[in-house]
Write an enzyme that holds these catalytic residues in place. Sequence first.
Site, PDB file in Angstrom:
ATOM      1  N   SER A 180       0.845  -1.196   0.000  1.00 31.90           N
ATOM      2  CA  SER A 180       0.000   0.000   0.000  1.00 31.90           C
ATOM      3  C   SER A 180       0.890   1.260   0.000  1.00 31.90           C
ATOM      4  O   SER A 180       1.803   1.333  -0.815  1.00 31.90           O
ATOM      5  CB  SER A 180      -0.964  -0.053   1.191  1.00 31.90           C
ATOM      6  OG  SER A 180      -2.003   0.869   1.005  1.00 31.90           O
ATOM      7  N   ASP A 281      -9.358  -4.580  -5.759  1.00 33.61           N
ATOM      8  CA  ASP A 281      -8.691  -3.393  -5.201  1.00 33.61           C
ATOM      9  C   ASP A 281      -9.042  -2.188  -6.073  1.00 33.61           C
ATOM     10  O   ASP A 281      -8.699  -2.157  -7.259  1.00 33.61           O
ATOM     11  CB  ASP A 281      -7.171  -3.649  -5.208  1.00 33.61           C
ATOM     12  CG  ASP A 281      -6.380  -2.511  -4.578  1.00 33.61           C
ATOM     13  OD1 ASP A 281      -6.949  -1.428  -4.352  1.00 33.61           O
ATOM     14  OD2 ASP A 281      -5.180  -2.721  -4.324  1.00 33.61           O
ATOM     15  N   HIS A 311      -7.694  -5.152  -1.433  1.00 34.08           N
ATOM     16  CA  HIS A 311      -6.531  -4.376  -0.999  1.00 34.08           C
ATOM     17  C   HIS A 311      -6.068  -4.897   0.365  1.00 34.08           C
ATOM     18  O   HIS A 311      -6.883  -5.068   1.269  1.00 34.08           O
ATOM     19  CB  HIS A 311      -6.901  -2.889  -0.903  1.00 34.08           C
ATOM     20  CG  HIS A 311      -5.710  -1.980  -0.765  1.00 34.08           C
ATOM     21  ND1 HIS A 311      -4.936  -1.605  -1.850  1.00 34.08           N
ATOM     22  CD2 HIS A 311      -5.148  -1.393   0.316  1.00 34.08           C
ATOM     23  CE1 HIS A 311      -3.963  -0.810  -1.429  1.00 34.08           C
ATOM     24  NE2 HIS A 311      -4.056  -0.669  -0.125  1.00 34.08           N
TER      25      HIS A 311
END
Length: 340
Positions: A180, A281, A311
Amino acid sequence: MSKNQPKPLLPWKVRATISLLTVLTDASCRANGTVNRRLFNFFDLKSSPNATPVNGVSTKDVTVNAENNVWFRLFTPTVAGEVTGDGGATKATSLPVVIFFHGGGYTFLSPSSNLYDAVCRRLCREISAVIVSVNYRLTPEHRYPSQYEDGEAVLRFLDENVTVLPANADLSKCFLAGDSAGGNLAHDVVVRACKTGLQNIRVIGLILIQPFFGGEERTEAEINLVGMPFVSVAKTDWIWKVFLPEGSDRDHGAVNVCGPNAEDLSGLDYPDTLVFVGGFDPLIDWQKRYYDWLKKCGKKAELIEYPNMVHGFHVFPDFPESTQLIMQVKDFINKVSNSK
Ligand SMILES: *[C@@H]1O[C@H](CO)[C@@H](O)[C@H](O)[C@H]1NC(C)=O
Ligand SMILES: *[C@@H]1O[C@H](CO)[C@@H](O)[C@H](O)[C@H]1NC(C)=O
């Protein structure tokens, strides 16, 4: 989201953790652009470093810059049967070094958060690599580029102080990795290192797990994937607003890395790169653009897509895909190490 849109399948434990984290981060992010640290930290359980190996991994914390609270947690694998007398260090063959940047939207978590302590222990054990998990300053208290400067400071610190790493750490086999927002950090720190050079460390690979890229445009995935874990347009907009310098928009080079303000990579010795993406995601279109951009710039890049994953899935060992991802990271590290 339309009724017919497929939904990700989440094991109940994962669903419960995601719900908790979502409620917690939503409650902590205030409308006035501050974070309720007291609330978040109350639930963000931490663990201390442990020099005694647990499941074959020992850890210790190393300070880099006390003033900015920059430090890293060092994860060292102990290889069974080859333990020497000096406190569990091994004299096995040399180990690759992975400098890891945790996710959390530049806003939350640290290497001592139980979540990321566990992630790095697993990486260390399964890959058999030395892991350096970086603690950087968080936003909104510290905006861009504090996080990137802290990442670079850790790299420079290691470059100058190689003896803090175990003797069998091989600094000619160094990888940068992140998930991320940590993926964004890994990318930026690599660019910085390529530009200014290093003495002792050779960064030969970059591993980005679902990086937190974006831009002014709303992509198809951002529009269609509503109600997904961790990432919503409202949440990412909030983060970019409190992270970027006042007056910037989301086409800033830190967000839209391959957009109008992209770095020129052409002259840089950019390392081989592996990008992981997930079909559920909302950021997938941005991540794929990044991969396409690297290829277009003539860099070596690989893309691995998990069509059914959300995600942040890799932090949950309940997903078999999380184990699969670690094995792919391991293969990548071995392949790149052997080709250099
Ligand atoms: C934001 O809101 C919180 C809680 O209401 C308050 O304590 C804080 O002082 C506010 N900060 C700013 C910069 O307005
Ligand atoms: C290397 O370590 C020393 C001692 O901790 C420190 O003073 C120095 O700043 C470090 N080097 C870098 C580049 O951070």
